[in-house]
Design a protein around this motif. Structure first.
Motif, short mmCIF file in Angstrom:
data_model
loop_
_atom_site.label_atom_id
_atom_site.label_comp_id
_atom_site.label_asym_id
_atom_site.label_seq_id
_atom_site.Cartn_x
_atom_site.Cartn_y
_atom_site.Cartn_z
N VAL A 137 -46.21 32.20 30.90
CA VAL A 137 -46.45 33.62 30.64
C VAL A 137 -46.30 33.97 29.17
CG1 VAL A 137 -45.75 34.51 32.91
CG2 VAL A 137 -44.01 34.14 31.13
N SER A 138 -47.00 35.02 28.79
CA SER A 138 -46.76 35.68 27.53
C SER A 138 -45.70 36.74 27.81
CB SER A 138 -48.06 36.34 27.06
OG SER A 138 -47.80 37.23 26.01
N SER A 139 -44.75 36.88 26.89
CA SER A 139 -43.70 37.89 27.10
C SER A 139 -43.16 38.32 25.74
CB SER A 139 -42.57 37.30 27.94
OG SER A 139 -41.53 38.23 28.10
N PRO A 140 -42.93 39.61 25.52
CA PRO A 140 -43.25 40.74 26.39
C PRO A 140 -44.74 41.06 26.34
CG PRO A 140 -42.37 41.50 24.30
CD PRO A 140 -42.34 40.01 24.24
N THR A 141 -45.22 41.76 27.38
CA THR A 141 -46.63 42.18 27.36
C THR A 141 -46.72 43.68 27.68
OG1 THR A 141 -46.92 41.55 29.68
CG2 THR A 141 -47.60 39.94 28.02
N PHE A 142 -47.76 44.27 27.12
CA PHE A 142 -48.00 45.71 27.32
C PHE A 142 -49.49 45.91 27.49
CE2 PHE A 142 -48.40 50.11 25.68
CZ PHE A 142 -47.67 50.71 26.68
N SER A 143 -49.89 46.46 28.64
CA SER A 143 -51.31 46.61 28.93
C SER A 143 -51.82 47.85 28.18
CB SER A 143 -51.49 46.79 30.45
OG SER A 143 -52.81 46.52 30.82
N PRO A 144 -52.79 47.68 27.27
CA PRO A 144 -53.15 48.81 26.39
C PRO A 144 -53.56 50.05 27.19
CG PRO A 144 -54.30 46.81 25.72
CD PRO A 144 -53.63 46.52 27.03
#
Ligand code: FUC
Length: 768
Positions: A494-501
Motif C-alpha cells: 500500500v501507499s500510505s498515507p493516501t487522500f482521495s482528491p
C-alpha cells in the motif's frame, strides 16, 4: 474540414468578466493574446508563458522548492498512527508534514495590454469573431462612413503576434501604447517601436517586450505613446520573453532582449503576407487533421448559440457540440508547442497577477485532462512540452523524495526515485505544499506518466521512449518500489498515507493511489520490454503489482474509493448532507476512484463485475438535485467515463448540463472560473464516444448518444499508430477505414463483434 467560427455582434466588456467570458484568445504556445474588439479603446491583453513570480530569488536565498527538511520520520509516524487508527495523532502529523510552506510558490502574471485608442464612437455594422480554421481573430465596423477591419494571429514559426488594421479611407487615427502593471517597468519609444523592460520585484525575473508599428500613416511620439494619423493600414508586431530557463536549480538563462529583438526584426523583414502564410501552414498542419460532423450548422452568434442551446433547433445544437470539440484542439495548439512550457490551468491566457490557483500545474487531474485529447485527436506533438516539463521535475522531485520519503539519490545511484505532488510551478516546486488536504498526492507523478506513456502508445516514437519517456517512468516506479509498504491487515502493498482528491478521510491504500501505481507498473513493464530492460527489474515490478489489489467492490455494489469504507454510513446526517451509503459525497467533482476506468484501462468490458460496479459508482457521483457538483472539468471527466462504460445517453445528459451551465460566451469552460482542462477534456470525452482503443482492439462507435443519429468522424487516432475514419447513419455504422502508420492490420470491434481490418481499406459495414 468544416467552417468553425465563433462570431459576435457586440464587443467584449472591459472588465475581468469580459475577459473571461467574451474576449477571444489566440496563441502560439509561447505567447497568448485576448482580443476584446473594442472600438473606442481596444484592449489586446497579452501573456508570455514564463512570466512567473516565485522560485529562486535574491530575496529567497534559501529557496528549496517549498520542501521541508527531514520529514521522513514524521511520515513514518504518520503511517503508524494510521495503522493504529489514532485520529488525533493523524491530524497533528498532517500539519507537521505540510503547513506554512508557500514562500516562493509564485503565480503566473499577465504581461500587460496593447492599448489602442481609436475614439470610434457610434459605430455600425459591428462584428467580431474567431476563425478556428485559420486561428485568426477579427473585428469589423463602420464609423463615420469609414469601414475599419482588424485581424490578429499568433505565429508559432515566427514566435510573434501580429495585429493588422485597415481603413477603406486613409483616415485611421490611433494612439498606440503598452499598459504594463509591473512595478518599475521602463518604456522606451523610438522609430515606431515601443519597448517595455524590467525585472519582477518578487524574483528578479527579467522581461522584455517589443511592439513595432508599421503603417502608411504619419507617426509621432508623445511620451511612451505612438500617435498614428492619416493611415489606411497599420500592422503591429508584438514579441516578448523573459530570462526564465527550465533548468534546475537556477531556472535562469539568457537575457530575453536579443531573442525578442531578433523576432521583431525578422518579422519586419518577412512582412505581413509571408508571416500569415507561414502561420497558416504551421497551424493547419495540426488543426485540419481531425474533425467530426454531426450535421451541425447555425446562423446564431456564438453567445446566443450557448445561451439558447437548450431551446435551439437540432442543427444549431449539433454545431455547438462540434465547435466545442474543435475548440479544445484549438486551445491546446495555441498554448502548448514544442519549446514552450506546457499549458497551465488557463493554457497561456491570464489577465491577472493573482490568478485562480496561481494558474499553476495542478496534477491531481487538471494537467492530465489538458492533455487527454491530444493523441486521440491527432495532435500528439502538442504533448511534447508536457513531456519535457515532467522530465524537468525529476531533479527537484528527487529532493522531495529524499526530504519527505527518505528515498535518496546519490552519486552512485543518481536516479533513485523522484516524486511530485498536487501543485507544481515552473520552478521545480514538487513538495506537498502547505495543506495536506489538497497538497499531498504522491501518485500525481505516476498519473502524469500515463499521459507521457500515451504519447508513445499513439506515436511509437522509439527514440523518445528510450531517451526520455522510459527513464522518467522507470525512476518514478523506482520511487514507488521503495515507498510502498506491506500492510498485514489489508494483505497487500500500500501507499500510505493516501487522500482521495479532494474528498473524504486520510486512509491507507485508497483506490486512487493504488490504481495509479498499478497502471504505472503496467506501463513500465510494457515499455521496459520494448527498450530491453533487465528482466529482473521487470519481474520485481510484476510481483509487487500483483500484490497491489487496487480495486474492490463494496457492500452496496460500488467501486470502493477507500478500502475501509464498508463500515461507514452510520449516521443519518450523512445522507442529508449529500453523502451516499458508502460515505462518499454525492456528485463530488473528483471521481478519483474510477481513474482505472478512464483515462486508465483497469476497468473495462472484460472486467464485468467492476464494469457494473463502475456504473453504480458513477450514478452516485453524477449527483442529484442540489448535490450535483457543477465544475466544468468535473462534468467533462464524467462524460468520458460514461463513454468508457458504453453509455452514450448518460454522457449526453452531462453534455447538455455542461453547455447550459459551464460554457462561457467565448466557449471557455468555466469551473467557474475559466480552466482550460474542461475544454480539452471535452474534446477527449467526445473522441471516446466515437472511438476507444485499448487491450489491442479498436472499438468503433462505443457510446454514441441516440440524438446523434447520423454523422462522421475523420482521422481520429487509436493506440498502436492507427488513423480512423467512421461514418454512421440512423444509429448504425456504415463505413470505416483504419490506416496504420506501418501498414499493419487492426483488430476492430463493433457492437461486440470483432474483425480484422486491412490498413487503408474502406469497409462498408454490410461487407464485414
Ligand atoms: C483541483 C480541483 C479544484 C480546482 C483546482 C485547480 O484540485 O479540485 O476544483 O479545479 O484543481
Amino acid at each position: 474540414m468544416k467552417d468553425y467560427l465563433l462570431r459576435y455582434s457586440t464587443m467584449a466588456t472591459d472588465s475581468h468578466n469580459g475577459w473571461e467570458r467574451q474576449s477571444l484568445p489566440i496563441g502560439n504556445g509561447y505567447m497568448g493574446m485576448c482580443v476584446f474588439g473594442r472600438t473606442e479603446v481596444e484592449r489586446l491583453q497579452f501573456n508570455e508563458k514564463t512570466l512567473w513570480t516565485g522560485g529562486p530569488s535574491p530575496k529567497r536565498p534559501d529557496y528549496y522548492g517549498g520542501n521541508k527538511r527531514d520529514m521522513a520520520g514524521i511520515l513514518n509516524a504518520f503511517r503508524s498512527a494510521l495503522t493504529l487508527n489514532d485520529k488525533t495523532a493523524v491530524n497533528a502529523l498532517c500539519k507537521q508534514l505540510t503547513g506554512e510552506q508557500n514562500d516562493g510558490y509564485g503565480a503566473y502574471q499577465t504581461f500587460g495590454d496593447v492599448k489602442l485608442s481609436f475614439a470610434h464612437r457610434g459605430v455600425s455594422a459591428y462584428e467580431r469573431g474567431l476563425n478556428l480554421n485559420d486561428a485568426t481573430a477579427y473585428v469589423g465596423y463602420v464609423c463615420e462612413g469609414v469601414r475599419y477591419t482588424a485581424k490578429h494571429f499568433a505565429s508559432y514559426p515566427d514566435r510573434v503576434i501580429v495585429s493588422t488594421y485597415n481603413a477603406d479611407k486613409p483616415v485611421l487615427a490611433v494612439d498606440v501604447s503598452l499598459n504594463i502593471e509591473h512595478k518599475g517597468v521602463r518604456f522606451n519609444v523610438a522609430d515606431n517601436q515601443i519597448t517595455a523592460s524590467g525585472t519582477l520585484e518578487d524574483n528578479g525575473l527579467e522581461y522584455y517586450a517589443v511592439l513595432y508599428i508599421d503603417t502608411d500613416g504619419t507617426t509621432q511620439r508623445a511620451d511612451s505613446t505612438v500617435k498614428v494619423t492619416n493611415a489606411s493600414h497599420l500592422t503591429l508586431y508584438l514579441a516578448a520573453g523573459t530570462d526564465y530557463d527550465d533548468c534546475f536549480p537556477k531556472y535562469r538563462g539568457a537575457s530575453p532582449k536579443g531573442m525578442v529583438e531578433d523576432v521583431i526584426s525578422r518579422a519586419r523583414e518577412k512582412g505581413l503576407d509571408s508571416l500569415y502564410k507561414a502561420h497558416l501552414k504551421d497551424y493547419k498542419a495540426l488543426f485540419d487533421r481531425t474533425f467530426i460532423d454531426l450535421g451541425g450548422s447555425t446562423r446564431l452568434t456564438t453567445d446566443k448559440l450557448v445561451s439558447e442551446y437548450n431551446e435551439a433547433p437540432e442543427t444549431d445544437r449539433r454545431y455547438l457540440e462540434e465547435l466545442l470539440f474543435a475548440y479544445g484542439r484549438y486551445l491546446i495548439i495555441g498554448s502548448s508547442r514544442e519549446g514552450s512550457l506546457p499549458a497551465n490551468l488557463q493554457g497561456v491566457w491570464n489577465d491577472s497577477n493573482t490568478p485562480p490557483w496561481n494558474c499553476d500545474y495542478h496534477l491531481n487531474v487538471n494537467l492530465q485532462m489538458c492533455y487527454w485529447h491530444v493523441n486521440t485527436c491527432n495532435i500528439s506533438e502538442t504533448a511534447l512540452p508536457m513531456i519535457r516539463y515532467m522530465d524537468s521535475l525529476r531533479a527537484p522531485g528527487r529532493i522531495t523524495a529524499k526530504e519527505y520519503h527518505g528515498i535518496t539519490s546519490t552519486e552512485k545511484m543518481p536516479h533513485n526515485g523522484w516524486v511530485c505532488h498536487t501543485q507544481n510551478t515552473p520552478f521545480g516546486w514538487t513538495c506537498p505544499g502547505w495543506s495536506f488536504y489538497w497538497g499531498w498526492s504522491p501518485s500525481a507523478a505516476a498519473w502524469m506518466m500515463q499521459n507521457v506513456y500515451e504519447y508513445y502508445e499513439f506515436t511509437h516514437d522509439d527514440k523518445l521512449l528510450r531517451d526520455t519517456i522510459y527513464p522518467m517512468m522507470k525512476e518514478c516506479a523506482v520511487f514507488w518500489l521503495q515507498s510502498l509498504i506491506f500492510d498485514e491487515k489489508q494483505n497487500r502493498y500500500v501507499s500510505s498515507p493516501t487522500f482521495s482528491p479532494e474528498h473524504g478521510p486520510i486512509t491507507i491504500g485508497n483506490t486512487y493511489e493504488q490504481s495509479l501505481i498499478c497502471m504505472l507498473f503496467d506501463y513500465v513493464v510494457s515499455a521496459g520490454k520494448i527498450v530491453g530492460e533487465d528482466d529482473v527489474f521487470l519481474k520485481i515490478l510484476l510481483d509487487v503489482r500483483s500484490k497491489l489489489n487496487p480495486l474492490s467492490i463494496g457492500r452496496w455494489g460500488q467501486v470502493k474509493e477507500w478500502y475501509e469504507e464498508d463500515g461507514w454510513y452510520k449516521r443519518k446526517f450523512f445522507r442529508k448532507a449529500g453523502y451516499v451509503k458508502h460515505g462518499a459525497q454525492m456528485g463530488h467533482r473528483h471521481t478519483s476512484h474510477l481513474v482505472g476506468l478512464f483515462p486508465g484501462q483497469l476497468i473495462n468490458r472484460s472486467t464485468t463485475e467492476l464494469h457494473h460496479a463502475a456504473v453504480i459508482t458513477l450514478k452516485d457521483r453524477n449527483g442529484r438535485g442540489k448535490f450535483t457538483h457543477d465544475s466544468g472539468w468535473g462534468k467533462v471527466n464524467k462524460i468520458a467515463m460514461w463513454a468508457r462504460l458504453g453509455r452514450g445517453n448518460e454522457a449526453y445528459a452531462i453534455i447538455q448540463s455542461l453547455m447550459k451551465r459551464n460554457i462561457g460566451g467565448n466557449l471557455w469552460d468555466l469551473h467557474p472560473p475559466f480552466q482550460m482542462d474542461g475544454n480539452c477534456g471535452y474534446s477527449a470525452a467526445i473522441a471516446e464516444i466515437f472511438l476507444q482503443s485499448y487491450n489491442g482492439v479498436i472499438e468503433l462507435l462505443p457510446a454514441v448518444p441516440a440524438v446523434w443519429t447520423s454523422g462522421a468522424v475523420y482521422r481520429l487516432r487509436a493506440r498502436g499508430g492507427y488513423t480512423v475514419d467512421i461514418e454512421w447513419k440512423d444509429g448504425n455504422l456504415t463505413n470505416y477505414t483504419v490506416t496504420s502508420d506501418k501498414g499493419d492490420t487492426a483488430r476492430v470491434l463493433y457492437r461486440g463483434k470483432e474483425d480484422v481490418a486491412e490498413s487503408g481499406k474502406r469497409y462498408s459495414f454490410t461487407e464485414k
